[in-house]
Write a protein that holds these residues in place. Structure first.
Motif, PDB file in Angstrom:
ATOM      1  N   SER A 180     -59.618 114.906  -0.996  1.00  0.00           N
ATOM      2  CA  SER A 180     -59.146 113.592  -1.464  1.00  0.00           C
ATOM      3  C   SER A 180     -58.006 113.752  -2.453  1.00  0.00           C
ATOM      4  CB  SER A 180     -60.289 112.825  -2.131  1.00  0.00           C
ATOM      5  OG  SER A 180     -61.377 112.698  -1.259  1.00  0.00           O
ATOM      6  N   GLY A 181     -57.555 114.983  -2.669  1.00  0.00           N
ATOM      7  CA  GLY A 181     -56.402 115.221  -3.533  1.00  0.00           C
ATOM      8  C   GLY A 181     -56.767 115.476  -4.981  1.00  0.00           C
ATOM      9  N   LEU A 182     -58.059 115.639  -5.257  1.00  0.00           N
ATOM     10  CA  LEU A 182     -58.470 115.864  -6.636  1.00  0.00           C
ATOM     11  C   LEU A 182     -58.669 117.354  -6.896  1.00  0.00           C
ATOM     12  CD1 LEU A 182     -61.007 112.943  -6.614  1.00  0.00           C
ATOM     13  CD2 LEU A 182     -58.998 113.060  -8.108  1.00  0.00           C
ATOM     14  N   ASN A 183     -58.743 117.692  -8.183  1.00  0.00           N
ATOM     15  CA  ASN A 183     -59.061 119.068  -8.556  1.00  0.00           C
ATOM     16  C   ASN A 183     -60.522 119.136  -8.947  1.00  0.00           C
ATOM     17  OD1 ASN A 183     -56.410 120.276  -8.402  1.00  0.00           O
ATOM     18  ND2 ASN A 183     -55.902 118.949 -10.118  1.00  0.00           N
ATOM     19  N   VAL A 184     -61.203 120.147  -8.506  1.00  0.00           N
ATOM     20  CA  VAL A 184     -62.602 120.304  -8.897  1.00  0.00           C
ATOM     21  C   VAL A 184     -62.871 121.701  -9.425  1.00  0.00           C
ATOM     22  CG1 VAL A 184     -63.303 118.699  -7.070  1.00  0.00           C
ATOM     23  CG2 VAL A 184     -63.579 121.142  -6.731  1.00  0.00           C
ATOM     24  N   PHE A 185     -63.926 121.783 -10.237  1.00  0.00           N
ATOM     25  CA  PHE A 185     -64.456 123.073 -10.643  1.00  0.00           C
ATOM     26  C   PHE A 185     -65.969 122.946 -10.501  1.00  0.00           C
ATOM     27  CE2 PHE A 185     -64.741 127.106 -12.528  1.00  0.00           C
ATOM     28  CZ  PHE A 185     -65.837 127.107 -13.384  1.00  0.00           C
ATOM     29  N   ALA A 186     -66.562 123.830  -9.716  1.00  0.00           N
ATOM     30  CA  ALA A 186     -67.995 123.723  -9.461  1.00  0.00           C
ATOM     31  C   ALA A 186     -68.734 124.872 -10.125  1.00  0.00           C
ATOM     32  CB  ALA A 186     -68.254 123.741  -7.961  1.00  0.00           C
ATOM     33  N   TYR A 187     -69.814 124.533 -10.807  1.00  0.00           N
ATOM     34  CA  TYR A 187     -70.606 125.554 -11.509  1.00  0.00           C
ATOM     35  C   TYR A 187     -72.061 125.401 -11.073  1.00  0.00           C
ATOM     36  CZ  TYR A 187     -73.298 127.662 -15.298  1.00  0.00           C
ATOM     37  OH  TYR A 187     -74.214 128.394 -16.010  1.00  0.00           O
ATOM     38  N   THR A 188     -72.706 126.487 -10.726  1.00  0.00           N
ATOM     39  CA  THR A 188     -74.076 126.405 -10.250  1.00  0.00           C
ATOM     40  C   THR A 188     -75.015 127.292 -11.059  1.00  0.00           C
ATOM     41  OG1 THR A 188     -75.496 126.796  -8.314  1.00  0.00           O
ATOM     42  CG2 THR A 188     -73.517 128.112  -8.461  1.00  0.00           C
ATOM     43  N   GLU A 189     -76.222 126.783 -11.246  1.00  0.00           N
ATOM     44  CA  GLU A 189     -77.245 127.578 -11.920  1.00  0.00           C
ATOM     45  C   GLU A 189     -78.463 127.636 -11.016  1.00  0.00           C
ATOM     46  OE1 GLU A 189     -78.134 125.816 -15.713  1.00  0.00           O
ATOM     47  OE2 GLU A 189     -76.320 126.627 -16.657  1.00  0.00           O
ATOM     48  N   TYR A 190     -79.061 128.797 -10.919  1.00  0.00           N
ATOM     49  CA  TYR A 190     -80.279 128.912 -10.119  1.00  0.00           C
ATOM     50  C   TYR A 190     -81.087 130.093 -10.623  1.00  0.00           C
ATOM     51  CZ  TYR A 190     -77.471 132.453  -7.655  1.00  0.00           C
ATOM     52  OH  TYR A 190     -76.682 133.540  -7.356  1.00  0.00           O
ATOM     53  N   PRO A 191     -82.413 129.974 -10.651  1.00  0.00           N
ATOM     54  CA  PRO A 191     -83.214 131.095 -11.105  1.00  0.00           C
ATOM     55  C   PRO A 191     -83.389 132.097  -9.974  1.00  0.00           C
ATOM     56  CG  PRO A 191     -84.632 129.261 -10.577  1.00  0.00           C
ATOM     57  CD  PRO A 191     -83.232 128.808 -10.283  1.00  0.00           C
ATOM     58  N   SER A 192     -83.954 133.247 -10.297  1.00  0.00           N
ATOM     59  CA  SER A 192     -84.149 134.295  -9.297  1.00  0.00           C
ATOM     60  C   SER A 192     -85.399 134.004  -8.457  1.00  0.00           C
ATOM     61  CB  SER A 192     -84.272 135.642 -10.016  1.00  0.00           C
ATOM     62  OG  SER A 192     -84.164 136.698  -9.111  1.00  0.00           O
ATOM     63  N   LEU A 193     -85.304 132.963  -7.602  1.00  0.00           N
ATOM     64  CA  LEU A 193     -86.427 132.541  -6.749  1.00  0.00           C
ATOM     65  C   LEU A 193     -85.869 132.112  -5.416  1.00  0.00           C
ATOM     66  CD1 LEU A 193     -87.990 129.764  -9.010  1.00  0.00           C
ATOM     67  CD2 LEU A 193     -88.984 132.010  -8.770  1.00  0.00           C
ATOM     68  N   ILE A 194     -86.760 131.948  -4.410  1.00  0.00           N
ATOM     69  CA  ILE A 194     -86.285 131.390  -3.145  1.00  0.00           C
ATOM     70  C   ILE A 194     -86.699 129.924  -3.011  1.00  0.00           C
ATOM     71  CG2 ILE A 194     -86.388 131.624  -0.617  1.00  0.00           C
ATOM     72  CD1 ILE A 194     -84.800 133.809  -2.034  1.00  0.00           C
ATOM     73  N   ARG A 195     -87.864 129.593  -3.549  1.00  0.00           N
ATOM     74  CA  ARG A 195     -88.307 128.189  -3.483  1.00  0.00           C
ATOM     75  C   ARG A 195     -88.756 127.751  -4.871  1.00  0.00           C
ATOM     76  NH1 ARG A 195     -85.999 127.703   0.531  1.00  0.00           N
ATOM     77  NH2 ARG A 195     -86.721 127.489   2.658  1.00  0.00           N
ATOM     78  N   GLY A 196     -88.632 126.444  -5.152  1.00  0.00           N
ATOM     79  CA  GLY A 196     -89.100 125.934  -6.446  1.00  0.00           C
ATOM     80  C   GLY A 196     -88.098 126.218  -7.542  1.00  0.00           C
ATOM     81  N   GLY A 197     -88.555 126.212  -8.766  1.00  0.00           N
ATOM     82  CA  GLY A 197     -87.653 126.440  -9.891  1.00  0.00           C
ATOM     83  C   GLY A 197     -86.740 125.248 -10.093  1.00  0.00           C
ATOM     84  N   HIS A 198     -85.643 125.478 -10.821  1.00  0.00           N
ATOM     85  CA  HIS A 198     -84.723 124.383 -11.111  1.00  0.00           C
ATOM     86  C   HIS A 198     -83.302 124.832 -10.804  1.00  0.00           C
ATOM     87  CE1 HIS A 198     -83.331 120.737 -13.059  1.00  0.00           C
ATOM     88  NE2 HIS A 198     -82.555 121.433 -13.876  1.00  0.00           N
ATOM     89  N   ASN A 199     -82.711 124.287  -9.740  1.00  0.00           N
ATOM     90  CA  ASN A 199     -81.339 124.636  -9.354  1.00  0.00           C
ATOM     91  C   ASN A 199     -80.399 123.514  -9.723  1.00  0.00           C
ATOM     92  OD1 ASN A 199     -82.607 126.749  -8.089  1.00  0.00           O
ATOM     93  ND2 ASN A 199     -81.428 126.597  -6.204  1.00  0.00           N
TER      94      ASN A 199
END
Lengths: 278, 563
Positions: free
Chosen positions: B30-49
């Motif tokens: 859409s012509g905008l600038n983005v910066f994406a930051y992700t956090e995830y714990p060392s798990l495959i299911r559950g936790g808080h991403n």
């Protein structure tokens, strides 16, 4: 070609009577008989007395770290399939430090040839017991005799998936040359365990001892029968000498890069690769 | 326009990352600038991403600490984030989540907009599609063009047209849902951009490795370096690169070395713990004088540390790793643009000087999403392979030369036979223990450091030359530092991309500035220690953050106020 064509100007430093003289000569003889020119041979060495062979065979040698000959050999062969790639290491090096690499290089079926100089001792570091030392073996680190079970390299190699498993003797030049030639000619991972004397430190497993505790595999042995090979490999009192097992399986490098020689080649980079980020 | 942040949160397995990427790509198109930051714990299911997309119509380099729009996918997620919402921020969530929240929580000062996300999702294919419904709502809220979002969705589900259709219907119904809030920042914004890409640092690294002509890449899986391996593996058939996953990191570096010995550009990649296993191989590379590029994508240590988080704590280690003295290069990109440039430079330096070149980055650079122009990827440097393709009988592999660089043959070249010898060796490459030979070879190898130093540029300065305060940074701290410079003309920035060797004249260069402030994501100020070691200059003012999180937008400026 003659085996002296593969000599360098460096004189071997092994003790007079060492089994490495036999292995050294046999490797050169095998290369000469197969007519492989020295500039097309890569030999990767580990560290130990056998590793010191690095100075004495004319070829592109790689004197690697202790236990680390096999992964280097894998990389060299992947880069250039036209090279004859051989790994030479002692029993302490390959079956101790390098154990994990043997396990996995065998299952990759990388097209390289491993020759282990097996004198059942860590000799260059002055005589400690090694992974193949017999139970009860007395050494600087086992003054009351080794209490750890020796590993069985042939059985280990077979179960890891080696497609060529053989045993030979450092003091039987004719047999050793033939075995090495067969190993080099085999397409896939070949493992030759060479029983050798260590005249300075191993007073137990001497040439007479080996002669008494080995026998030549019978002519009728079916090399392609895995169970038979395992049975033979498990014979530890009197060890069979010869090609225990040989079969054909897909080769690692071929599956990754076909019959391309990567050296001098290119890798394609273009807009197409960026599409997934648009 | 300032950063506007949209944060999607929930347990692992709820499609948070893919939703976030879809959103980010749509905004970029859409012509905008983005910066994406992700956090995830060392798990495959559950936790808080979490997946946070910061948006702006100007350049954007750092994440806000709090969200303007929070999209929690269940109650627990909302509970965890309720203190991370901006003063005028809003929450878009399912009606049932709001009901549960109202019952269990006293905190009533956040504005929640309940939407029947799950109900709508179930109509179109299942509860999992509630994310997509939320995206539709978001696009309406921000007055953006739905067609662009639909385009991204269709591509994401290429080959699964049925699923794509379901998602598009879910988005549409979300878009048409009646809301009573509107954000005006995006009013009348009708942008479209074909030239920008949305890419992570690791993805850019994989592109750079390919563009550098690397023919063998070997790596053992280790967070956060694994994505480089994944991308290179997926592209093998198109590029012709050989990508090898070995039994351990020790094999990874030794196999890459074998490839290098045989004459092809080779590299290996890992994180701190894997690099630890590669140390003897690193020492070997230095002794054999073979080119090799090693990628170290840092995460917080020591030991297992925080596998899925970020910090810059391995610099001192990488500079000094491997027993014995031997030459190396250490290069640290801080953005995807720098990645594409630095990686190519690393391969060229490794080849020219026959040394290991370590490219050091971290999870923040490796896994965050950046907006970047496609043009960056057309700046491809010439490759210097520097091989001796013919040899005569006098050839000496480790010949002592003025520069310390000896001509190098590779297997297959007649008369070029030699030993790549881990023992100390003479010019003819034979093992040699004599005192003269040892001294000569050590001096020869180390001469290469001084030769290489001549090619290392001084660090770049960003902002006004005569600013009151000068931030000093390296690696991924770049984004937040640059952001501070853009916000306050009293601040400028010296940013290092080449850390070893350090350039000539660095002491003179640094003394031009009024007040230096070191900014690093590690406990001991490791760049500061290096600068002091090399120049005698001690930077007394330090902003050190070692809680495994990156510097947030505005954080550096806030911390400067207290100094």
């Amino acid at each position: 070609m003659n085996q002296v064509d593969y000599n360098t100007s460096y004189k071997p430093t092994w003790c007079p009577g060492c089994g490495d003289f036999g292995i050294w000569t046999a490797i050169k003889q095998a290369l000469a008989e197969l007519e492989i020119p020295s500039h097309k041979v890569v030999i990767v060495y580990g560290i130990g007395c056998a590793g010191n062979m690095a100075n004495t065979i004319k070829c592109y040698a790689f004197h690697s770290l202790h236990g680390r000959a096999l992964p280097v050999a894998v990389g060299a062969k992947l880069a250039n399939k036209d090279l004859t790639v051989i790994a030479v290491a002692g029993d302490g090096d390959q079956y101790g430090e390098g154990g994990n690499h043997l396990l996995h290089t065998a299952r990759y079926n990388a097209d390289i040839n491993l020759i282990v100089a097996n004198n059942q001792s860590f000799s260059l570091t002055t005589g400690q017991a090694s992974p193949t030392s017999d139970l009860g073996y007395v050494s600087k680190t086992t003054p009351w005799g080794e209490i750890k079970q020796p590993i069985n390299p042939m059985a280990l190699s077979l179960s890891a998936g080696s497609t060529f498993v053989a045993r030979s003797l450092a003091f039987d030049p004719k047999h050793l040359v033939e075995t090495i030639k067969s190993a080099i000619s085999h397409k896939g991972f070949s493992h030759v365990d060479v029983l050798q004397q260590c005249v300075t430190f191993n007073k137990v497993n001497t040439i007479p001892w080996y002669k008494e505790h080995t026998y030549q595999l019978e002519a009728g042995h079916d090399k392609q029968n895995f169970e038979q090979a395992m049975k033979k490999a498990s014979e530890e009192e009197k060890m069979p000498v010869g090609i225990l097992y040989q079969t054909d399986k897909p080769v690692y490098g071929e599956q990754l890069r076909g019959d391309k020689v990567l050296v001098g080649g290119e890798v394609k980079f273009g807009e197409e690769l960026l599409k997934e980020f648009e | 326009m300032n950063n506007f942040s949209i944060k999607i949160v929930g347990p692992a397995g709820f499609g948070i990352k893919s939703t976030g990427v879809t959103l980010a790509k749509s905004l970029v198109r859409s012509g905008l600038n983005v910066f994406a930051y992700t956090e995830y714990p060392s798990l495959i299911r559950g936790g808080h991403n979490t997946y946070q997309v910061d948006v702006s119509d100007s350049e954007i380099k750092a994440s806000k600490e709090k969200a303007d729009v929070l999209i929690p996918l269940n109650l627990e997620a909302l509970e965890k984030e309720k203190n991370n919402i901006e003063k005028d921020g809003i929450v878009i969530c399912d009606e049932t989540t709001k009901q549960q929240y109202d019952k269990t929580t006293k905190q009533q000062n956040i504005k929640i907009i309940p939407v029947p996300l799950i109900e709508i999702a179930k109509k179109h294919g299942g509860e999992l599609m509630k994310n997509t419904v939320a995206l539709g709502v978001l696009f309406k809220l921000l007055n953006l063009d739905l067609e662009i979002l639909n385009g991204v969705i269709k591509e994401a589900f290429a080959g699964k047209e049925g699923v794509a259709e379901q998602n598009i219907k879910a988005v549409e119904e979300g878009f048409n849902f009646k809301l009573d809030k509107n954000f005006n920042e995006f009013n009348g914004f009708n942008g479209f951009n074909e030239n920008n890409l949305f890419i992570t640092g690791n993805q850019a690294t994989a592109m750079a490795v390919t563009a550098s002509g690397c023919q063998l890449y070997s790596a053992y899986p280790m967070t956060p370096a694994t994505d480089i391996l994944h991308v290179l593996e997926a592209n093998q058939k198109k590029t012709g690169m050989v990508v090898h996953q070995p039994e351990d990191e020790i094999a990874a570096i030794h196999t890459a070395l074998g490839g290098s010995f045989a004459g092809i550009r080779s590299a290996c990649g890992t994180s701190g713990g894997g690099f630890a296993l590669m140390n003897e191989g690193l020492s070997l590379t230095g002794m054999l004088e073979l080119p090799l590029v090693i990628f170290e994508v840092m995460r917080p240590g020591p030991a297992t540390g925080n596998p899925t988080w970020s910090d810059q704590g391995d610099l001192s280690y990488v500079l000094n790793a491997g027993h014995g003295d031997f030459p190396r290069a250490v290069i640290a990109p801080g953005s995807p643009e720098q990645v594409f440039d630095c990686v190519q430079h690393a391969f060229n330096l490794a080849d020219k000087y026959q040394i290991p070149a370590i490219v050091i980055s971290d999870k923040h650079l490796g896994e965050s999403g950046f907006t970047i122009s496609k043009e960056v990827f057309s700046e491809i440097d010439e490759k210097n392979h520097d091989l001796q393709l013919k040899a005569n009988k006098d050839y000496k592999r480790y010949l002592n030369t003025q520069t310390g660089i000896s001509p190098r043959t590779i297997p297959g070249i007649e008369n070029g036979e030699h030993i790549a010898n881990s023992d100390e060796h003479n010019e003819e490459s034979f093992s040699d223990e004599s005192s003269e030979v040892r001294k000569m070879q050590m001096e020869k190898r180390m001469k290469k450091v001084e030769e290489l130093r001549k090619e290392i540029p001084l660090p770049k300065v960003y902002g006004e030359k005569n600013a009151e305060i000068t931030l000093v940074s390296w690696g991924s701290a770049f984004g937040a530092c640059l952001d501070a410079v853009n916000l306050d003309s009293n601040i400028n920035l010296i940013h290092f991309t080449h850390l070893w060797p350090m350039p000539k004249g660095l002491d003179k260069f640094l003394s031009q500035f009024n007040k230096l402030v070191l900014v690093e994501n590690n406990y001991s100020g490791q760049l500061g220690k290096l600068i002091r070691q090399e120049t005698g200059i001690e930077i007394k003012n330090k902003i050190l953050k070692y809680d495994s999180r990156p510097f947030w937008k505005g954080e550096i400026i806030n911390k400067l106020k207290t100094k």
